[in-house]
Design a protein around this motif. Structure first.
Motif, PDB file in Angstrom:
ATOM      1  N   ALA A  24       0.852  -1.202   0.000  1.00 25.31           N
ATOM      2  CA  ALA A  24       0.000   0.000   0.000  1.00 25.31           C
ATOM      3  C   ALA A  24       0.885   1.248   0.000  1.00 25.31           C
ATOM      4  N   PHE A  25       1.976   1.194   0.760  1.00 26.44           N
ATOM      5  CA  PHE A  25       2.841   2.375   0.812  1.00 26.44           C
ATOM      6  C   PHE A  25       3.614   2.539  -0.498  1.00 26.44           C
ATOM      7  N   LYS A  26       3.990   1.428  -1.101  1.00 28.61           N
ATOM      8  CA  LYS A  26       4.717   1.536  -2.386  1.00 28.61           C
ATOM      9  C   LYS A  26       3.831   2.234  -3.428  1.00 28.61           C
ATOM     10  N   GLN A  27       2.520   1.985  -3.367  1.00 30.74           N
ATOM     11  CA  GLN A  27       1.610   2.675  -4.296  1.00 30.74           C
ATOM     12  C   GLN A  27       1.653   4.187  -4.054  1.00 30.74           C
ATOM     13  N   ARG A  28       1.841   4.553  -2.780  1.00 27.50           N
ATOM     14  CA  ARG A  28       1.932   5.982  -2.443  1.00 27.50           C
ATOM     15  C   ARG A  28       3.186   6.581  -3.075  1.00 27.50           C
ATOM     16  N   VAL A  29       4.305   5.890  -2.919  1.00 26.93           N
ATOM     17  CA  VAL A  29       5.563   6.398  -3.475  1.00 26.93           C
ATOM     18  C   VAL A  29       5.464   6.490  -4.992  1.00 26.93           C
ATOM     19  N   LEU A  52       7.046  18.132   3.237  1.00 26.28           N
ATOM     20  CA  LEU A  52       6.420  18.649   4.466  1.00 26.28           C
ATOM     21  C   LEU A  52       5.781  17.505   5.249  1.00 26.28           C
ATOM     22  N   GLY A  53       6.245  17.283   6.477  1.00 22.78           N
ATOM     23  CA  GLY A  53       5.735  16.160   7.269  1.00 22.78           C
ATOM     24  C   GLY A  53       6.266  14.858   6.691  1.00 22.78           C
ATOM     25  N   CYS A  54       7.591  14.781   6.577  1.00 26.29           N
ATOM     26  CA  CYS A  54       8.246  13.692   5.818  1.00 26.29           C
ATOM     27  C   CYS A  54       8.167  12.336   6.516  1.00 26.29           C
ATOM     28  N   GLY A  55       7.776  12.301   7.806  1.00 27.55           N
ATOM     29  CA  GLY A  55       7.690  11.016   8.506  1.00 27.55           C
ATOM     30  C   GLY A  55       9.018  10.289   8.468  1.00 27.55           C
ATOM     31  N   PRO A  56       8.988   8.939   8.334  1.00 32.96           N
ATOM     32  CA  PRO A  56      10.248   8.185   8.367  1.00 32.96           C
ATOM     33  C   PRO A  56      11.018   8.210   7.056  1.00 32.96           C
ATOM     34  N   ILE A  73      10.932  17.946   6.367  1.00 31.39           N
ATOM     35  CA  ILE A  73      10.643  18.596   7.653  1.00 31.39           C
ATOM     36  C   ILE A  73       9.599  17.761   8.374  1.00 31.39           C
ATOM     37  N   ASP A  74       9.804  17.544   9.654  1.00 30.11           N
ATOM     38  CA  ASP A  74       8.785  16.840  10.438  1.00 30.11           C
ATOM     39  C   ASP A  74       8.857  17.319  11.881  1.00 30.11           C
ATOM     40  N   ALA A  75       7.707  17.213  12.567  1.00 31.72           N
ATOM     41  CA  ALA A  75       7.645  17.643  13.964  1.00 31.72           C
ATOM     42  C   ALA A  75       8.152  16.555  14.916  1.00 31.72           C
ATOM     43  N   SER A  76       8.147  15.319  14.457  1.00 29.15           N
ATOM     44  CA  SER A  76       8.443  14.197  15.359  1.00 29.15           C
ATOM     45  C   SER A  76       9.917  13.807  15.291  1.00 29.15           C
ATOM     46  N   GLN A  98      13.850  19.266  12.001  1.00 30.29           N
ATOM     47  CA  GLN A  98      12.664  19.212  12.870  1.00 30.29           C
ATOM     48  C   GLN A  98      11.964  20.568  12.816  1.00 30.29           C
ATOM     49  N   GLY A  99      10.656  20.563  12.610  1.00 28.69           N
ATOM     50  CA  GLY A  99       9.926  21.826  12.549  1.00 28.69           C
ATOM     51  C   GLY A  99       8.444  21.594  12.393  1.00 28.69           C
ATOM     52  N   ASP A 100       7.712  22.676  12.580  1.00 30.97           N
ATOM     53  CA  ASP A 100       6.249  22.645  12.476  1.00 30.97           C
ATOM     54  C   ASP A 100       5.864  23.259  11.135  1.00 30.97           C
ATOM     55  N   VAL A 101       5.230  22.491  10.278  1.00 31.18           N
ATOM     56  CA  VAL A 101       4.912  23.005   8.939  1.00 31.18           C
ATOM     57  C   VAL A 101       3.806  24.056   8.959  1.00 31.18           C
ATOM     58  N   THR A 102       3.148  24.230  10.103  1.00 32.17           N
ATOM     59  CA  THR A 102       2.141  25.289  10.178  1.00 32.17           C
ATOM     60  C   THR A 102       2.768  26.611  10.629  1.00 32.17           C
ATOM     61  N   CYS A 117       3.486  16.952   0.159  1.00 28.90           N
ATOM     62  CA  CYS A 117       2.864  16.914   1.479  1.00 28.90           C
ATOM     63  C   CYS A 117       1.928  15.700   1.468  1.00 28.90           C
ATOM     64  N   SER A 118       2.434  14.580   1.981  1.00 24.49           N
ATOM     65  CA  SER A 118       1.727  13.304   1.855  1.00 24.49           C
ATOM     66  C   SER A 118       1.117  12.891   3.187  1.00 24.49           C
ATOM     67  N   SER A 119      -0.206  12.852   3.235  1.00 24.05           N
ATOM     68  CA  SER A 119      -0.919  12.369   4.432  1.00 24.05           C
ATOM     69  C   SER A 119      -0.542  13.141   5.688  1.00 24.05           C
ATOM     70  N   VAL A 120      -0.570  14.450   5.596  1.00 25.09           N
ATOM     71  CA  VAL A 120      -0.227  15.317   6.736  1.00 25.09           C
ATOM     72  C   VAL A 120      -1.361  16.300   7.045  1.00 25.09           C
TER      73      VAL A 120
HETATM   74  C1  LIG Z   1       0.889   9.945   8.468  1.00 25.72           C
HETATM   75  S1  LIG Z   1       2.499  10.559   8.621  1.00 25.72           S
HETATM   76  C2  LIG Z   1       2.961  10.763   6.899  1.00 25.72           C
HETATM   77  C3  LIG Z   1       4.454  10.756   6.708  1.00 25.72           C
HETATM   78  C4  LIG Z   1       4.937  10.919   5.267  1.00 25.72           C
HETATM   79  N1  LIG Z   1       4.544  12.177   4.707  1.00 25.72           N
HETATM   80  C5  LIG Z   1       4.473   9.776   4.414  1.00 25.72           C
HETATM   81  O1  LIG Z   1       3.550   9.912   3.604  1.00 25.72           O
HETATM   82  O2  LIG Z   1       5.040   8.699   4.593  1.00 25.72           O
HETATM   83  C6  LIG Z   1       2.196  12.232   9.122  1.00 25.72           C
HETATM   84  C7  LIG Z   1       3.480  12.954   9.495  1.00 25.72           C
HETATM   85  O3  LIG Z   1       3.180  14.346   9.636  1.00 25.72           O
HETATM   86  C8  LIG Z   1       3.934  14.853  10.721  1.00 25.72           C
HETATM   87  N2  LIG Z   1       3.284  16.063  11.203  1.00 25.72           N
HETATM   88  C9  LIG Z   1       2.020  16.202  11.666  1.00 25.72           C
HETATM   89  N3  LIG Z   1       1.777  17.486  11.983  1.00 25.72           N
HETATM   90  C10 LIG Z   1       2.915  18.178  11.684  1.00 25.72           C
HETATM   91  C11 LIG Z   1       3.297  19.549  11.762  1.00 25.72           C
HETATM   92  N4  LIG Z   1       2.456  20.498  12.198  1.00 25.72           N
HETATM   93  N5  LIG Z   1       4.549  19.901  11.380  1.00 25.72           N
HETATM   94  C12 LIG Z   1       5.419  18.963  10.923  1.00 25.72           C
HETATM   95  N6  LIG Z   1       5.114  17.658  10.830  1.00 25.72           N
HETATM   96  C13 LIG Z   1       3.880  17.263  11.191  1.00 25.72           C
HETATM   97  C14 LIG Z   1       3.940  13.718  11.729  1.00 25.72           C
HETATM   98  O4  LIG Z   1       4.970  13.840  12.679  1.00 25.72           O
HETATM   99  C15 LIG Z   1       4.087  12.503  10.812  1.00 25.72           C
HETATM  100  O5  LIG Z   1       5.427  12.160  10.627  1.00 25.72           O
END
Ligand SMILES: C[S@@+](CC[C@H](N)C(=O)[O-])C[C@H]1O[C@@H](n2cnc3c(N)ncnc32)[C@H](O)[C@@H]1O
Length: 229
Positions: A24-29, A52-56, A73-76, A98-102, A117-120
């Motif tokens: 499922a994730f490969k389809q996303r990529v 934006l919100g790059c996750g792992p 960039i990601d908050a986590s 590390q940062g807040d995309v908002t 910006c994928s699933s954020v």
């Molecule tokens: C569902 S994951 C998606 C990760 C990646 N974009 C992907 O598609 O594999 C959502 C990500 O958004 C990040 N996130 C959520 N709110 C955020 C914010 N305000 N600023 C930065 N990152 C944020 C989370 O930490 C998490 O890593």
């Protein structure tokens, strides 16, 4: 930081890393990589990308492998730890911050030709601010690719109904704004972008061949272009 749930994303980072190895994730990529191929490449350097919100980091690293210079960039902090490991494992140079995309985007010293910006957005109180900042940051002629959950998807509805029946604590509890793709397109247009494509994608294995249908694909990708002048 105005991030609603950074601690939750830290907690689920190991699970998300596992998910990022699934079909499922490969389809996303694939969906993002295909759309990213539409970026007009500068003649004298690699095109630049902001994730934006790059996750792992799976998507960021795939885009680096596709020939983009990528900043994620990601908050986590946990997600970022995995992202750095993913890039190192594939010997690809990706910058993770590390940062807040908002909040304000970090000073990059360049205007990216691609922002993904994928699933954020669904986790944010005010997704429109991210669209407006992206539109501002993007290079003229550049692409913004944004994916959100598709509420019409029957496999998504079934999965979420099961979570609810089992009272499982999942991403569903963390979501703050579920905007339809038409509303997302409106946000982009209001920020001066042109919505040039809408694609539904990603489905469970047995339904993959129908994942482009609106009633099937669990995610919707909206492709925006910033006008050239
Ligand atoms: C569902 S994951 C998606 C990760 C990646 N974009 C992907 O598609 O594999 C959502 C990500 O958004 C990040 N996130 C959520 N709110 C955020 C914010 N305000 N600023 C930065 N990152 C944020 C989370 O930490 C998490 O890593």
């Amino acid at each position: 930081m105005t991030v609603s749930t950074p601690a939750w994303f830290d907690e689920v980072a190991p699970w998300f890393v596992g998910f990022s190895q699934t079909g499922a994730f490969k389809q996303r990529v694939e969906a993002f990589s295909r759309a990213a191929a539409g970026v007009r490449r500068p003649a004298d350097r690699l095109p630049r990308c902001l994730d934006l919100g790059c996750g792992p980091g799976e998507l960021a690293v795939a885009l680096a492998a596709q020939g983009f210079e990528v900043v994620g960039i990601d908050a986590s902090s946990e997600m970022l730890r995995y992202a750095r490991e993913t890039a190192a494992r594939q010997a690809l140079a990706v910058t993770f911050l590390q940062g807040d995309v908002t909040a304000e985007f970090p000073v990059l010293g360049f205007s990216p030709e691609l922002i993904v910006c994928s699933s954020v957005l669904e986790y944010l109180e005010d997704p429109e601010v991210v669209i407006a900042r992206s539109a501002h940051a993007l290079a003229a002629g550049g692409l913004l690719l944004v994916s959100i959950p598709n509420p019409k998807s029957l496999p998504r509805r079934e999965q979420e109904a099961l979570y609810s029946l089992r009272r499982r604590r999942t991403y569903v509890d963390q979501q703050r704004s579920l905007v339809p793709h038409t509303e997302l397109a409106r946000m982009g247009e209001a920020a001066g972008l042109q919505a040039i494509g809408i694609r539904h994608f990603s489905a469970p294995r047995l339904l993959v061949r129908w994942s482009k249908l609106r009633l099937v694909g669990t995610l919707t990708l909206v492709v925006f272009r910033k006008p050239s002048s």
